[in-house]
Motif scaffolding. Structure first.
Motif, mmCIF file in Angstrom:
data_model
loop_
_atom_site.group_PDB
_atom_site.id
_atom_site.type_symbol
_atom_site.label_atom_id
_atom_site.label_comp_id
_atom_site.label_asym_id
_atom_site.label_seq_id
_atom_site.Cartn_x
_atom_site.Cartn_y
_atom_site.Cartn_z
ATOM 1 N N HIS A 97 0.832 -1.205 0.000
ATOM 2 C CA HIS A 97 0.000 0.000 0.000
ATOM 3 C C HIS A 97 0.867 1.256 0.000
ATOM 4 O O HIS A 97 1.831 1.357 0.766
ATOM 5 C CB HIS A 97 -0.908 -0.016 1.237
ATOM 6 N N LYS A 98 0.520 2.191 -0.877
ATOM 7 C CA LYS A 98 1.222 3.466 -0.983
ATOM 8 C C LYS A 98 2.710 3.279 -1.241
ATOM 9 O O LYS A 98 3.563 3.830 -0.544
ATOM 10 C CB LYS A 98 0.975 4.325 0.266
ATOM 11 N N LEU A 99 2.993 2.504 -2.285
ATOM 12 C CA LEU A 99 4.353 2.324 -2.773
ATOM 13 C C LEU A 99 4.364 2.890 -4.194
ATOM 14 O O LEU A 99 4.140 2.160 -5.162
ATOM 15 C CB LEU A 99 4.748 0.844 -2.761
ATOM 16 N N PRO A 100 4.604 4.188 -4.351
ATOM 17 C CA PRO A 100 4.397 4.842 -5.652
ATOM 18 C C PRO A 100 5.292 4.332 -6.770
ATOM 19 O O PRO A 100 4.993 4.546 -7.946
ATOM 20 C CB PRO A 100 4.667 6.324 -5.352
ATOM 21 N N TRP A 123 -2.954 2.042 -4.108
ATOM 22 C CA TRP A 123 -2.150 3.271 -4.117
ATOM 23 C C TRP A 123 -0.709 2.983 -4.538
ATOM 24 O O TRP A 123 0.244 3.426 -3.899
ATOM 25 C CB TRP A 123 -2.184 3.961 -2.750
ATOM 26 N N ASN A 124 -0.557 2.224 -5.603
ATOM 27 C CA ASN A 124 0.753 1.944 -6.158
ATOM 28 C C ASN A 124 0.779 2.410 -7.608
ATOM 29 O O ASN A 124 -0.043 3.231 -8.009
ATOM 30 C CB ASN A 124 1.057 0.445 -6.042
ATOM 31 N N SER A 125 1.708 1.879 -8.411
ATOM 32 C CA SER A 125 1.753 2.188 -9.842
ATOM 33 C C SER A 125 1.711 0.903 -10.655
ATOM 34 O O SER A 125 2.371 0.778 -11.685
ATOM 35 C CB SER A 125 3.016 3.002 -10.169
ATOM 36 N N LEU A 126 0.933 -0.053 -10.175
ATOM 37 C CA LEU A 126 0.791 -1.322 -10.880
ATOM 38 C C LEU A 126 -0.017 -1.123 -12.154
ATOM 39 O O LEU A 126 -0.878 -0.245 -12.227
ATOM 40 C CB LEU A 126 0.120 -2.347 -9.967
ATOM 41 N N SER A 127 0.251 -1.950 -13.152
ATOM 42 C CA SER A 127 -0.401 -1.774 -14.444
ATOM 43 C C SER A 127 -0.685 -3.128 -15.082
ATOM 44 O O SER A 127 -0.499 -4.175 -14.463
ATOM 45 C CB SER A 127 0.476 -0.915 -15.358
ATOM 46 N N GLY A 128 -1.129 -3.075 -16.347
ATOM 47 C CA GLY A 128 -1.509 -4.302 -17.025
ATOM 48 C C GLY A 128 -2.933 -4.681 -16.689
ATOM 49 O O GLY A 128 -3.650 -3.949 -16.004
ATOM 50 N N PHE A 147 -6.579 2.689 -6.938
ATOM 51 C CA PHE A 147 -5.522 3.689 -7.106
ATOM 52 C C PHE A 147 -4.256 3.079 -7.712
ATOM 53 O O PHE A 147 -3.180 3.107 -7.121
ATOM 54 C CB PHE A 147 -5.203 4.374 -5.776
ATOM 55 N N ASN A 148 -4.408 2.507 -8.901
ATOM 56 C CA ASN A 148 -3.283 2.003 -9.676
ATOM 57 C C ASN A 148 -3.484 2.402 -11.130
ATOM 58 O O ASN A 148 -4.198 3.364 -11.421
ATOM 59 C CB ASN A 148 -3.174 0.480 -9.521
ATOM 60 N N GLN A 149 -2.866 1.681 -12.046
ATOM 61 C CA GLN A 149 -2.981 1.981 -13.469
ATOM 62 C C GLN A 149 -3.411 0.736 -14.251
ATOM 63 O O GLN A 149 -3.019 0.549 -15.401
ATOM 64 C CB GLN A 149 -1.636 2.512 -13.995
ATOM 65 N N PHE A 150 -4.210 -0.107 -13.616
ATOM 66 C CA PHE A 150 -4.686 -1.303 -14.299
ATOM 67 C C PHE A 150 -5.591 -0.902 -15.468
ATOM 68 O O PHE A 150 -6.380 0.045 -15.372
ATOM 69 C CB PHE A 150 -5.449 -2.208 -13.331
ATOM 70 N N PHE A 169 -11.903 -1.992 -7.425
ATOM 71 C CA PHE A 169 -11.034 -1.686 -8.564
ATOM 72 C C PHE A 169 -11.095 -0.202 -8.904
ATOM 73 O O PHE A 169 -10.812 0.202 -10.030
ATOM 74 C CB PHE A 169 -11.459 -2.500 -9.792
ATOM 75 N N SER A 170 -11.464 0.628 -7.955
ATOM 76 C CA SER A 170 -11.671 2.047 -8.218
ATOM 77 C C SER A 170 -10.370 2.759 -8.577
ATOM 78 O O SER A 170 -9.284 2.344 -8.207
ATOM 79 C CB SER A 170 -12.311 2.721 -6.994
#
Length: 333
Positions: A97-100, A123-128, A147-150, A169-170
Motif C-alpha cells: 500500500h502506498k508504494l508509488p 495506491w501503487n503504480s501497478l499496471s496491465g 488507485f493504480n494503473q490497471f 477496482f476504483s
C-alpha cells in the motif's frame, strides 16, 4: 545448581529468537533483495521483522510460518512485485500500500497462496490487466486494487470466487462492460462492488439485478441504459452510487431499499419523478441523497428524507419543483 537447569530456563527464549521457518525466511530474503529493503536484518527472527506476521492461530501454522506481509508507505521501493511472494504458503494477508514506485503486473506465482484471504495492492503504480488467474485462489475474501494503473476489462472469472466479500477496482483505467457473470454471485451475500473512477462503458447486464448488493459504487464511468433493476424495497442494499454516468431510466418506477444510507444518482439522464416511497426509508442514518443534474420533473415529495437535503441535491433537473426548490407551477405538476 546444575547448568542444564539454566539451559532449560533459556530454551523458550532461544526458540522465540530463532522462530522463523527456513523456507519462509529464504522467500522473505528474496523479496527483500528484489525490492531493495534496508530494514530487515538477520539480527532478529524474521517473524519479528517489520511488516511480517506469524500467526499461530492459522491452521497448520506453528508460529514460525509467515501468515501476513505488510509493506506500506515507502517511496524507496522500486520495481515489480517479486514472484517470491508465492513462496509463502501460509500467507493469508498480502498488503502492498502506498508504494508509488511499485510497478508492473501481478505475478502469477500468487496463485500458489492457497490460504490467501486479503489481497490489498492499493495506491501503487501497478499496471496491465487485472489477471483472471485470481479466480484460482478460492480463499480470497477481499481484493483491493484501487488507485493504480490497471487497464483492460474486468475478468468475468472472478465471479467464481466462492467467498469474496469485496472487489475494489476504483481509480484505475479499466474499460469494457461489467461482466454479466457477476449476476451469478450469491443473491443474499454478493461482494461489495467498487468500480468508480474508471472508463467502463455499455449497459448494465440485467443479471446484476439478482444479487442484493450491500454496496455498489459505479460512479464516474461511461455506463449507459437502465439501472432500475438494482433497486427494490425488499432488498438489503445500503449503498448505491451511480453518479456521473449516462444512465437513463424512469425513476418513477423505482422503489428504494428501506435500509439504504447512500443514494447518489447525480449527473445522469434519469427521467420521471421522485417516488414518495423515498420517505419510507429509515431516516436514522442517511447522509447522502442526490438526484441533481438529471431530467426529473414533478413535485419533490414531502417527508423526513427529502426534507433532510438542500437545493444541491435536487437542482439542475428538467422541471423538478417544490421545497427546497421553488414552488411548483401548474405546468410542472
Amino acid at each position: 545448581m546444575h547448568p542444564s537447569f539454566f539451559i532449560l530456563l533459556l530454551l523458550p527464549l532461544l526458540i522465540t529468537a530463532d522462530k522463523c521457518n527456513k523456507d519462509d525466511k529464504r522467500a522473505l530474503n528474496s523479496i527483500k533483495s528484489a525490492l531493495n529493503f534496508t530494514y530487515w536484518t538477520s539480527a532478529t527472527a524474521c517473524c519479528d521483522w517489520g511488516g511480517v506476521e506469524c500467526d499461530p492461530t492459522v491452521p497448520g501454522s506453528d508460529g514460525s510460518r509467515v501468515t501476513g506481509l505488510f509493506v506500506i508507505t515507502d517511496s524507496t521501493i522500486t520495481g515489480p512485485i517479486p514472484s517470491a511472494v508465492g513462496d509463502l504458503p501460509f500467507l493469508t494477508s498480502l498488503r502492498f500500500h502506498k508504494l508509488p514506485n511499485l510497478t508492473g503486473n501481478i505475478p502469477s506465482s500468487i496463485t500458489r497462496l492457497t490460504r490467501l484471504s486479503i489481497l490489498l495492492l492499493s495506491w501503487n503504480s501497478l499496471s496491465g490487466p487485472i489477471p483472471s488467474f485470481l479466480s484460482q485462489i478460492p480463499s480470497l475474501t477481499d481484493i483491493d486494487l484501487s488507485f493504480n494503473q490497471f487497464s483492460g476489462s474486468i475478468p468475468p472469472e472472478l465471479a467464481k470466487l466462492p467467498s469474496i466479500q469485496q472487489l475494489d477496482f476504483s481509480r484505475n483505467r479499466l474499460t469494457g462492460s461489467i461482466p454479466a457473470e457477476f449476476g451469478n454471485f450469491a443473491k443474499s451475500s454478493p461482494p461489495d462492488l467498487i468500480f468508480s473512477h474508471n472508463s467502463l462503458s455499455g449497459d448494465l447486464p440485467v443479471s446484476l439485478g439478482v444479487p442484493e448488493w450491500g454496496k455498489i459504487d459505479l460512479s464516474r464511468n461511461n455506463l449507459t441504459g437502465d439501472a432500475s433493476f438494482l433497486f427494490g424495497a425488499g432488498k438489503s442494499t445500503r449503498y448505491i452510487d451511480l453518479s456521473r454516468n449516462e444512465f437513463a431510466f424512469d425513476l418513477s418506477r423505482v422503489t428504494f431499499p428501506v435500509n439504504v444510507t447512500v443514494l447518489d444518482l447525480n449527473h445522469n439522464k434519469i427521467t420521471g419523478s421522485i417516488p414518495a416511497q423515498i420517505n419510507q426509508v429509515d431516516p436514522t442514518y442517511f447522509p447522502v441523497f442526490n438526484v441533481s443534474y438529471n431530467q426529473l420533473c414533478g413535485e419533490i415529495p414531502a417527508g423526513p428524507i427529502t426534507a433532510k437535503f438542500g437545493v444541491d441535491s435536487y437542482f439542475h433537473n428538467k422541471c423538478l419543483c417544490g421545497s427546497p426548490l421553488p414552488p411548483c407551477t401548474s405546468k410542472q405538476i
